[in-house]
Design an enzyme around this catalytic site. Structure first.
Site, PDB file in Angstrom:
ATOM      1  N   GLU A 256      -2.391  -0.574   8.465  1.00 53.38           N
ATOM      2  CA  GLU A 256      -1.177  -0.182   9.192  1.00 53.38           C
ATOM      3  C   GLU A 256      -1.207  -0.840  10.555  1.00 53.38           C
ATOM      4  O   GLU A 256      -2.257  -0.890  11.207  1.00 53.38           O
ATOM      5  CB  GLU A 256      -1.098   1.348   9.415  1.00 53.38           C
TER       6      GLU A 256
ATOM      7  N   GLU B   4      -6.810   7.962   7.480  1.00 49.13           N
ATOM      8  CA  GLU B   4      -7.065   8.462   8.836  1.00 49.13           C
ATOM      9  C   GLU B   4      -7.629   9.881   8.870  1.00 49.13           C
ATOM     10  O   GLU B   4      -6.995  10.797   9.432  1.00 49.13           O
ATOM     11  CB  GLU B   4      -5.778   8.416   9.669  1.00 49.13           C
TER      12      GLU B   4
ATOM     13  N   ASN C 296      -6.201   1.132  10.429  1.00 47.47           N
ATOM     14  CA  ASN C 296      -4.871   1.322  11.010  1.00 47.47           C
ATOM     15  C   ASN C 296      -4.999   1.145  12.508  1.00 47.47           C
ATOM     16  O   ASN C 296      -5.752   1.876  13.165  1.00 47.47           O
ATOM     17  CB  ASN C 296      -4.327   2.718  10.694  1.00 47.47           C
TER      18      ASN C 296
ATOM     19  N   ARG D  28       0.860  -1.186   0.000  1.00 46.38           N
ATOM     20  CA  ARG D  28       0.000   0.000   0.000  1.00 46.38           C
ATOM     21  C   ARG D  28       0.893   1.231   0.000  1.00 46.38           C
ATOM     22  O   ARG D  28       1.731   1.388   0.890  1.00 46.38           O
ATOM     23  CB  ARG D  28      -0.900   0.005   1.235  1.00 46.38           C
TER      24      ARG D  28
ATOM     25  N   TYR E  76      -2.862   0.756  16.120  1.00 41.58           N
ATOM     26  CA  TYR E  76      -1.602   0.832  16.876  1.00 41.58           C
ATOM     27  C   TYR E  76      -1.777   0.456  18.345  1.00 41.58           C
ATOM     28  O   TYR E  76      -0.942  -0.232  18.917  1.00 41.58           O
ATOM     29  CB  TYR E  76      -0.997   2.238  16.752  1.00 41.58           C
TER      30      TYR E  76
ATOM     31  N   HIS F 278      -2.799  10.875   1.788  1.00 38.95           N
ATOM     32  CA  HIS F 278      -2.151  10.618   3.075  1.00 38.95           C
ATOM     33  C   HIS F 278      -1.557  11.946   3.570  1.00 38.95           C
ATOM     34  O   HIS F 278      -0.355  12.085   3.729  1.00 38.95           O
ATOM     35  CB  HIS F 278      -1.098   9.521   2.944  1.00 38.95           C
TER      36      HIS F 278
HETATM   37  C1  FCB Z   1      -0.295   6.680  11.378  1.00 35.28           C
HETATM   38  C2  FCB Z   1      -0.018   7.330  10.036  1.00 35.28           C
HETATM   39  C3  FCB Z   1       1.286   6.894   9.416  1.00 35.28           C
HETATM   40  C4  FCB Z   1       2.392   6.766  10.438  1.00 35.28           C
HETATM   41  C5  FCB Z   1       1.941   5.954  11.613  1.00 35.28           C
HETATM   42  C6  FCB Z   1       3.001   5.731  12.660  1.00 35.28           C
HETATM   43  O1  FCB Z   1      -1.206   7.449  12.096  1.00 35.28           O
HETATM   44  O2  FCB Z   1      -1.052   7.005   9.137  1.00 35.28           O
HETATM   45  O3  FCB Z   1       1.602   7.787   8.390  1.00 35.28           O
HETATM   46  O4  FCB Z   1       2.852   8.004  10.795  1.00 35.28           O
HETATM   47  O5  FCB Z   1       0.817   6.547  12.207  1.00 35.28           O
END
Ligand code: FCB
Length: 482
Positions: A385, A201, A324, A112, A326, A156
């Site tokens: 992500e 995002e 995404n 991607r 995290y 992005h």
């Molecule tokens: C996300 C973003 C990506 C990167 C990661 C760590 O929020 O989409 O570009 O910075 O965090």
């Protein structure tokens, strides 16, 4: 360059699956331990990695590209923690062929990337810059030649600066500007790129770029955030409509940052703040997209911006959702916070976290996916992500040892398997990120790559985590892009 590839190939050949201890983690009241064991994903699961244009391409003035809001922001003194900018970044614009070879060596099935609006339409609207699209044309051909399925993300965060000067995401016309740019990109690449994501995002771009002001374009305040957020949602809808009208054989979606949001204490004020924060981060995108309405908590704030037909436009069906993920956030009541009187609060003791302080919870990924299953019709999902920032040591024998990042990937891939076992329509996983890159306001000092980049020499060096993912990818059959 040969030397780099030889090194990588021998590292790949020599690597055996690292023995990964299951890190003992204190259980928090709200997030159970991450599941232990080896990731088990179905044979048709898609394995890939993600990047974004401004974070890796460099070559900011080549091929007719003009500045984006991130060029302006990163060149403003004091905005980037280490004073770096994306002028060169990973120089991927010039090194894309080697980078694609690297992806092939690692065994990526999918990749991607994002298209830079300021390359395709340097003034934001009007003339299409053929030379800008030529770059993506070459990239896509190189990917396909290596059997790697491309997914293009149209936005992005790198808005042409010329459009910022016309109000950027505060100007409702941006929904049409974006549709024109999307159409131009698909006309050129839609014969070879099948999955297209509209936005990356949007809530994060609205919150950080247009509310906190710590990301480009550096705007602040609640009204600014609300306006940007509605127009981002609208552009997602106009983009989908424009691209669908252009070609019927594409798979269209968008990419959201989703997190479990927990109150940082059991105080009523913190519980309320967490609910408000959840609305601003998660459901402000999910509810319009899947239910055609804004979350009730903020319906009054958005109402003045909504024109007839907007919610139908935003509600248009998507073929897939990119998620995404995290980690979770712990939120407290904060009367001074611009964002609905909510801000980040105390994290339960012993919660593991990355170098950026982001709490880690692989279980949180299961929670996000089951929420999509239960509340949003279980759409086909790709994790677009997922990754972690750690301080990486210097390479030893041609490999960077990054056991914490390796463990992060392992735990989250086990969670991916768990979500599938629980009936979630999860189809694939793109790691963040292929390369260390320009990490926005953190600059080059914060690294997420599967592959290390030495920004002074542009040398690429594999990390243990990248080799770990590589082995999983190669062991797991062949996935299908959306
Ligand atoms: C996300 C973003 C990506 C990167 C990661 C760590 O929020 O989409 O570009 O910075 O965090």
């Amino acid at each position: 360059m040969l030397r780099r590839r030889d090194l990588l190939l021998s590292a790949l050949a020599a690597a055996s699956l690292p023995a990964l201890p299951v890190t003992a983690r204190a259980q928090t009241p709200l997030t159970p331990l991450p599941p232990a064991g080896t990731p088990r994903l179905p044979p048709d699961f898609l394995w890939g990695a993600s990047t974004s244009a401004y974070q890796i391409e460099g070559a900011v003035a080549e091929g007719g590209r003009k500045p984006s809001i991130w060029d302006v922001f990163s060149h403003t003194p004091g905005r980037i923690a280490d004073g770096t900018n994306g002028d060169v970044a990973c120089d991927h614009y010039n090194r894309y062929a080697d980078d694609v070879a690297l992806m092939g060596d690692l065994g990526l099935q999918a990749y991607r990337f994002s298209i830079a609006w300021p390359r395709v339409m340097p003034d934001g609207t009007g003339a299409v810059n053929a030379a800008g699209l030529d770059f993506y044309d070459r990239l896509v051909d190189a990917l396909l030649a290596r059997g790697i399925q491309p997914m293009a993300c149209l936005y992005h965060w790198d808005l042409p600066q010329a459009l910022q000067e016309r109000g950027g995401w505060h100007n409702r016309d941006i929904a049409d500007w974006f549709a024109d740019y999307a159409r131009a990109s698909v006309r050129r690449l839609g014969d070879r790129v099948k999955p297209w994501a509209m936005l990356n995002e949007p809530s994060v771009h609205a919150i950080f770029g247009h509310g906190f002001g710590n990301h480009a374009p550096g705007l602040t305040g609640w009204d600014s955030y609300v306006k940007a957020q509605h127009h981002l949602n609208l552009a997602q809808g106009t983009g989908i409509a424009a691209v669908r009208a252009e070609r019927s054989d594409l798979k269209l979606g968008t990419v959201l940052s989703l997190q479990p949001i927990f109150p940082s204490s059991q105080d009523a004020a913190d519980i309320t703040a967490a609910a408000r924060f959840d609305a601003c981060w998660n459901t402000i995108n999910l509810d319009p997209l899947f239910h055609g309405r804004y979350p009730a908590l903020f319906a009054d704030d958005f109402a003045p911006l909504i024109k007839s037909g907007d919610m139908e436009t935003i509600h248009a069906p998507v073929d897939f959702l990119g998620v995404n993920y995290y980690g979770p956030s712990y939120i407290k009541h904060d009367p001074a916070a611009f964002l609905a009187q909510a801000s980040w609060g105390a994290v339960p003791a012993d919660t593991p976290h990355t170098l950026l302080g982001w709490p880690i919870s692989a279980q949180g990924m299961v929670d996000v996916l089951t929420r999509l299953r239960d509340d949003y019709g279980n759409p086909p999902v790709f994790i677009t992500e997922n990754g972690a920032c750690y301080e990486d040591p210097a390479p030893v024998d041609g490999v960077v040892q990054d056991p914490e990042r390796t463990e992060y990937f392992r735990a989250h891939l086990v969670a991916a398997g768990e979500a599938i076992a629980q009936g979630c329509a999860l189809k694939g996983y793109y790691a963040w990120s292929l390369l260390d890159n320009f990490e926005w306001a953190e600059g080059e000092r914060r690294r997420f790559g599967m592959v290390r980049v030495d920004f002074a020499t542009q040398q690429r060096t594999p990390k243990q985590s990248g080799l770990y993912l590589s082995q999983l990818m190669k062991a797991h059959g062949s996935g299908k892009a959306p």
